[in-house]
Write an enzyme that holds these catalytic residues in place. Structure first.
Site, mmCIF file in Angstrom:
data_model
loop_
_atom_site.group_PDB
_atom_site.id
_atom_site.type_symbol
_atom_site.label_atom_id
_atom_site.label_comp_id
_atom_site.label_asym_id
_atom_site.label_seq_id
_atom_site.Cartn_x
_atom_site.Cartn_y
_atom_site.Cartn_z
ATOM 1 N N ASP A 18 75.544 41.147 -2.885
ATOM 2 C CA ASP A 18 75.409 39.905 -3.664
ATOM 3 C C ASP A 18 76.464 39.808 -4.763
ATOM 4 O O ASP A 18 76.664 38.747 -5.344
ATOM 5 C CB ASP A 18 74.012 39.846 -4.313
ATOM 6 C CG ASP A 18 73.053 38.954 -3.538
ATOM 7 O OD1 ASP A 18 73.536 38.090 -2.775
ATOM 8 O OD2 ASP A 18 71.823 39.110 -3.704
ATOM 9 N N LYS B 182 68.580 34.971 6.162
ATOM 10 C CA LYS B 182 69.630 35.988 5.987
ATOM 11 C C LYS B 182 69.549 37.036 7.096
ATOM 12 O O LYS B 182 70.558 37.431 7.671
ATOM 13 C CB LYS B 182 69.491 36.653 4.603
ATOM 14 C CG LYS B 182 69.898 35.720 3.466
ATOM 15 C CD LYS B 182 69.535 36.265 2.085
ATOM 16 C CE LYS B 182 69.844 35.224 1.017
ATOM 17 N NZ LYS B 182 69.460 35.627 -0.340
ATOM 18 N N GLN C 175 66.067 40.291 -2.973
ATOM 19 C CA GLN C 175 65.860 38.854 -3.155
ATOM 20 C C GLN C 175 65.242 38.573 -4.524
ATOM 21 O O GLN C 175 64.226 39.154 -4.892
ATOM 22 C CB GLN C 175 64.945 38.321 -2.028
ATOM 23 C CG GLN C 175 64.775 36.822 -2.041
ATOM 24 C CD GLN C 175 66.065 36.063 -1.755
ATOM 25 O OE1 GLN C 175 66.839 36.427 -0.880
ATOM 26 N NE2 GLN C 175 66.296 35.011 -2.514
#
Ligand code: NDP
Length: 290
Positions: free
Chosen positions: A121, A54, A98
């Site tokens: 997200d 990422k 994460q």
């Protein structure tokens, strides 16, 4: 005739290149580029790989990335304090924590602590609610990428029968809502679904997000269907594979995504899109890059 392969890697590369070409314009307009902060807690090897990818993709697109690696022992309070600081930092546009987090940390609490306008997200309870209500929101990356792949086929979703196998909060439920918004007639199957094959055989569009190697075999697929395989599993030889028996199903389906090279690369491309979208939303000028 064998199915056409939906090349997620190529489509993702195209999206990433497109974002990269827009970043200099953003710098010119706003005096800086979008900035994504990625927080990782602990030493989970898979998480480390995801986070590295990422960060790398963000930098390759010409955007700023900050990686904050915290020890497994970090307390929930410390993590929440860090998120508070990043929320208040005007130079940060996106915050990604994460998952999974260590057991002693409440994931929901942490995700909901992220400022909703920095929730790249799309997991914040307000983004989830807005998606369900059809309001403006940040759409979670994997479902957003799946919709891009479906669009790339040119197969009309309007009025089609779509079946989503899996009902997780991060894939199954949001992708079902997006398909519904695209006017598909949507069925969501799960571990308690009776006669899964009878359900999946009705699907013109079949999205499988379970995490079980070869759950979907050729006899469970309608001839000509579009099959999107979200699964990421390791087979007995340690090779990455999906939830769909690719070799068998490609002989029946009309379109199919491979694993690797299907949904996975799209998830990262959509993260970059969401980062740019958060930046634009925050700096007051929506829709340039959406
Ligand atoms: P979850 O484990 O959260 O959910 C799995 C779902 O599958 C559940 O709804 C479960 O049903 C259902 N299920 C389990 N067994 C069966 C079965 N035998 N028949 C039908 N349904 C079943 O998984 P995620 O949604 O987080 O992830 C799914 C897969 O997608 C994983 O392999 C994951 O690694 C991958 N993934 C890939 C991404 C990418 O970018 N490519 C991103 C995110 C995930 P129930 O609710 O009844 O338990």
């Amino acid at each position: 005739m064998a199915a056409q392969i939906i090349d997620g890697k190529a489509i993702a590369a195209f999206v990433r290149e497109d974002i990269k070409t827009q970043v200099p314009g953003l710098r010119e307009k706003y005096g800086r580029v979008p900035c994504l902060c990625v927080i990782i807690v602990g030493e989970n090897p898979a998480s480390k790989v995801y986070v590295r990818n990422k960060v790398k993709a963000t930098e390759e697109a010409g955007m700023e990335s900050r990686l904050l690696a915290l020890p497994e022992s970090v307390s929930e309070e410390e993590l929440l304090a860090l998120i508070g600081k990043l929320n208040a930092d005007d130079g940060v546009d996106g915050i990604l924590v994460q998952l999974p987090l260590p057991k002693h940390i409440d994931e929901d609490k942490v995700i909901d602590a992220i400022s909703v306008d920095k929730d790249v997200d799309g997991f914040h309870v307000l983004n989830v609610g807005s998606l369900q209500l059809g309001r403006h929101c940040i759409v979670p990356c994997t479902p957003k990428g799946i919709m891009c792949l479906l669009t790339s086929t040119g197969v009309p979703l309007n009025g089609c029968n779509a079946v989503v196998v899996g009902r997780s909060n991060i894939v199954g439920k949001p992708v079902a809502k997006l398909l519904l918004d695209a006017n598909a007639t949507v069925t969501v199957a799960h571990s308690r679904t009776a006669d899964l094959g009878a359900v999946t055989r009705r699907a013109d569009v079949l999205v499988v997000a379970v995490g079980r190697e070869s759950l979907i075999t050729a006899d469970m697929v309608k001839p000509g269907a579009v099959v999107i395989d979200v699964g990421m599993n390791r087979n007995a030889e340690g090779k990455l594979c999906g939830d769909v028996d690719f070799e068998g199903v490609k002989e029946v389906a009309g379109w199919i995504t491979p694993v690797p090279g299907g949904v996975g690369p799209m998830t990262i491309a959509m993260l970059l899109k969401n980062t740019a979208e958060c930046f634009e939303n925050r700096l007051g000028n929506c829709n340039d890059i959406i």
